[in-house]
Design a protein around this motif. Structure first.
Motif, PDB file in Angstrom:
ATOM      1  N   ILE A   2      -0.382 -10.197 -13.701  1.00 26.88           N
ATOM      2  CA  ILE A   2      -1.838 -10.085 -13.728  1.00 26.88           C
ATOM      3  C   ILE A   2      -2.272  -9.091 -14.806  1.00 26.88           C
ATOM      4  N   LYS A   3      -3.524  -9.206 -15.186  1.00 31.68           N
ATOM      5  CA  LYS A   3      -4.052  -8.432 -16.309  1.00 31.68           C
ATOM      6  C   LYS A   3      -3.858  -6.934 -16.120  1.00 31.68           C
ATOM      7  N   GLN A   4      -4.153  -6.419 -14.918  1.00 33.00           N
ATOM      8  CA  GLN A   4      -4.041  -4.975 -14.681  1.00 33.00           C
ATOM      9  C   GLN A   4      -2.603  -4.487 -14.840  1.00 33.00           C
ATOM     10  N   ASP A   5      -1.637  -5.299 -14.408  1.00 40.76           N
ATOM     11  CA  ASP A   5      -0.228  -4.926 -14.562  1.00 40.76           C
ATOM     12  C   ASP A   5       0.159  -4.864 -16.032  1.00 40.76           C
ATOM     13  N   LEU A   6      -0.295  -5.833 -16.800  1.00 40.85           N
ATOM     14  CA  LEU A   6       0.020  -5.859 -18.225  1.00 40.85           C
ATOM     15  C   LEU A   6      -0.611  -4.671 -18.944  1.00 40.85           C
ATOM     16  N   VAL A   7      -1.860  -4.357 -18.601  1.00 37.94           N
ATOM     17  CA  VAL A   7      -2.529  -3.195 -19.203  1.00 37.94           C
ATOM     18  C   VAL A   7      -1.782  -1.916 -18.850  1.00 37.94           C
ATOM     19  N   ALA A   8      -1.326  -1.797 -17.611  1.00 39.58           N
ATOM     20  CA  ALA A   8      -0.573  -0.615 -17.193  1.00 39.58           C
ATOM     21  C   ALA A   8       0.743  -0.499 -17.970  1.00 39.58           C
ATOM     22  N   LEU A   9       1.420  -1.620 -18.183  1.00 39.22           N
ATOM     23  CA  LEU A   9       2.655  -1.613 -18.973  1.00 39.22           C
ATOM     24  C   LEU A   9       2.384  -1.194 -20.415  1.00 39.22           C
ATOM     25  N   ILE A  10       1.290  -1.700 -20.978  1.00 35.76           N
ATOM     26  CA  ILE A  10       0.924  -1.341 -22.351  1.00 35.76           C
ATOM     27  C   ILE A  10       0.669   0.159 -22.448  1.00 35.76           C
ATOM     28  N   GLU A  11      -0.077   0.705 -21.503  1.00 33.07           N
ATOM     29  CA  GLU A  11      -0.376   2.138 -21.528  1.00 33.07           C
ATOM     30  C   GLU A  11       0.889   2.977 -21.367  1.00 33.07           C
ATOM     31  N   LYS A  12       1.780   2.540 -20.486  1.00 32.68           N
ATOM     32  CA  LYS A  12       3.045   3.261 -20.278  1.00 32.68           C
ATOM     33  C   LYS A  12       3.897   3.229 -21.549  1.00 32.68           C
ATOM     34  N   LYS A  13       4.008   2.056 -22.157  1.00 32.43           N
ATOM     35  CA  LYS A  13       4.824   1.915 -23.366  1.00 32.43           C
ATOM     36  C   LYS A  13       4.240   2.716 -24.522  1.00 32.43           C
ATOM     37  N   ARG A  14       2.902   2.751 -24.621  1.00 29.08           N
ATOM     38  CA  ARG A  14       2.245   3.525 -25.670  1.00 29.08           C
ATOM     39  C   ARG A  14       2.556   5.017 -25.494  1.00 29.08           C
ATOM     40  N   ALA A  15       2.498   5.500 -24.260  1.00 31.87           N
ATOM     41  CA  ALA A  15       2.816   6.908 -23.983  1.00 31.87           C
ATOM     42  C   ALA A  15       4.279   7.213 -24.316  1.00 31.87           C
ATOM     43  N   GLU A  16       5.171   6.289 -23.969  1.00 31.46           N
ATOM     44  CA  GLU A  16       6.596   6.460 -24.296  1.00 31.46           C
ATOM     45  C   GLU A  16       6.788   6.534 -25.804  1.00 31.46           C
ATOM     46  N   GLU A  44       1.303 -10.411 -26.111  1.00 37.21           N
ATOM     47  CA  GLU A  44       1.181 -11.162 -24.861  1.00 37.21           C
ATOM     48  C   GLU A  44      -0.238 -11.020 -24.294  1.00 37.21           C
ATOM     49  N   TYR A  45      -0.767  -9.809 -24.311  1.00 34.15           N
ATOM     50  CA  TYR A  45      -2.134  -9.578 -23.836  1.00 34.15           C
ATOM     51  C   TYR A  45      -3.130 -10.405 -24.651  1.00 34.15           C
ATOM     52  N   ASN A  46      -2.979 -10.361 -25.967  1.00 32.19           N
ATOM     53  CA  ASN A  46      -3.891 -11.111 -26.842  1.00 32.19           C
ATOM     54  C   ASN A  46      -3.820 -12.602 -26.574  1.00 32.19           C
ATOM     55  N   ARG A  47      -2.615 -13.133 -26.389  1.00 28.83           N
ATOM     56  CA  ARG A  47      -2.457 -14.565 -26.120  1.00 28.83           C
ATOM     57  C   ARG A  47      -3.129 -14.965 -24.799  1.00 28.83           C
ATOM     58  N   LYS A  48      -3.024 -14.107 -23.795  1.00 27.57           N
ATOM     59  CA  LYS A  48      -3.514 -14.471 -22.470  1.00 27.57           C
ATOM     60  C   LYS A  48      -4.995 -14.182 -22.264  1.00 27.57           C
TER      61      LYS A  48
END
Length: 58
Positions: A2-16, A44-48
């Motif tokens: 779901i969108k919120q999970d993907l956004v959370a992954l993006i934010e986590k990866k950006r911080a890493e 992936e976010y952009n595609r979806k």
């Protein structure tokens, strides 16, 4: 995913990526790998979720 999970992954990866770049430098292999993983998530976010806007004829 779901969108919120993907956004959370993006934010986590950006911080890493930021932490790795501070510690090892932007050109380190770890930073490059993290950057590529972030790119993949963003693509992936952009595609979806980002609608394609047709360009207007000028």
């Amino acid at each position: 995913m779901i969108k919120q999970d993907l956004v959370a992954l993006i934010e986590k990866k950006r911080a890493e990526l930021i932490q790795v770049a501070i510690t090892n430098g932007l050109t380190s292999s770890v930073a490059i790998r993290n950057s590529q993983e972030l790119d993949h998530l963003l693509n992936e976010y952009n595609r979806k979720y980002i609608k394609k806007v047709p360009s207007s004829a000028c």
